[in-house]
Design a protein around this motif. Structure first.
Motif, mmCIF file in Angstrom:
data_model
loop_
_atom_site.group_PDB
_atom_site.id
_atom_site.type_symbol
_atom_site.label_atom_id
_atom_site.label_comp_id
_atom_site.label_asym_id
_atom_site.label_seq_id
_atom_site.Cartn_x
_atom_site.Cartn_y
_atom_site.Cartn_z
ATOM 1 N N LEU A 187 -3.363 -10.890 15.577
ATOM 2 C CA LEU A 187 -2.329 -10.064 14.942
ATOM 3 C C LEU A 187 -2.319 -10.246 13.424
ATOM 4 O O LEU A 187 -2.102 -9.292 12.684
ATOM 5 N N ARG A 188 -2.555 -11.450 12.970
ATOM 6 C CA ARG A 188 -2.613 -11.701 11.531
ATOM 7 C C ARG A 188 -3.743 -10.902 10.883
ATOM 8 O O ARG A 188 -3.543 -10.211 9.884
ATOM 9 N N TYR A 189 -4.943 -10.988 11.456
ATOM 10 C CA TYR A 189 -6.065 -10.243 10.886
ATOM 11 C C TYR A 189 -5.882 -8.738 11.041
ATOM 12 O O TYR A 189 -6.317 -7.971 10.192
ATOM 13 N N LEU A 190 -5.232 -8.319 12.102
ATOM 14 C CA LEU A 190 -4.938 -6.895 12.284
ATOM 15 C C LEU A 190 -4.053 -6.394 11.150
ATOM 16 O O LEU A 190 -4.343 -5.373 10.533
ATOM 17 N N LEU A 191 -2.990 -7.129 10.865
ATOM 18 C CA LEU A 191 -2.084 -6.735 9.779
ATOM 19 C C LEU A 191 -2.775 -6.790 8.418
ATOM 20 O O LEU A 191 -2.633 -5.871 7.602
ATOM 21 N N ILE A 192 -3.511 -7.847 8.170
ATOM 22 C CA ILE A 192 -4.220 -7.969 6.891
ATOM 23 C C ILE A 192 -5.269 -6.859 6.770
ATOM 24 O O ILE A 192 -5.417 -6.238 5.714
ATOM 25 N N GLY A 236 -3.572 -3.472 6.331
ATOM 26 C CA GLY A 236 -2.927 -3.483 5.013
ATOM 27 C C GLY A 236 -3.945 -3.321 3.896
ATOM 28 O O GLY A 236 -3.747 -2.529 2.970
#
Length: 150
Positions: free
Chosen positions: A134-139, A142
């Motif tokens: 989820l972190r890499y998805l958001l980054i 973005g």
């Protein structure tokens, strides 16, 4: 060094993500964003970054599971007091706290502490990987959105 890893494309991203998830002070976001800016596939970048970061997190978990706090202090500069405080904080919260292993500064110690506590390895690995994904998805999205402005 970060520029050099970006030159290796997805494999450089995998290595950068692995190193960033270990106790070493390293950031994979720069390599990740550089590859997206260079036109590499967003989803492939997310997958490689997640796999590398999850492998680094698994390394932290198993270092904690070894229970050798003197190794952690000597080679990775994690004080036994920090592990003790993290274990106290994690007590009663369970293996699902692995989800927050992506957090800066405390994430690595949290994963090490879960290993030290012998938390359920399957739950830790799945929840940790979900958090990192989820972190890499958001980054990733973005970064892609910001780049679309230019």
């Amino acid at each position: 060094m970060l520029d050099g890893l970006a030159d290796y494309g997805y494999w450089g991203l995998l290595l950068a993500s692995f190193l960033a998830a270990t106790i070493l002070p390293f950031s994979s976001e720069v390599v990740f964003a550089a590859l997206i800016a260079a036109g590499m596939d967003l989803w492939t970048s997310i997958i490689y970054a997640t796999v590398g970061n999850a492998m680094g997190g698994a390394t932290c978990y198993y270092l904690g599971r070894l229970g050798k706090t003197q190794w952690l202090e000597r080679w990775f500069k994690i004080k036994p007091e920090k592990i003790g405080k993290t274990i106290q904080w994690l007590h009663g919260k369970g293996a699902m706290m692995g989800f927050f292993g992506f957090m800066p500064a405390v994430g690595d110690a949290m994963i090490v502490a879960l290993g030290f506590m012998r938390a359920n390895v399957s739950v830790v690995m799945i929840s940790m990987t979900m958090g990192k994904f989820l972190r890499y998805l958001l980054i990733g999205f973005g970064t892609d959105r910001i780049l679309s402005w230019f």
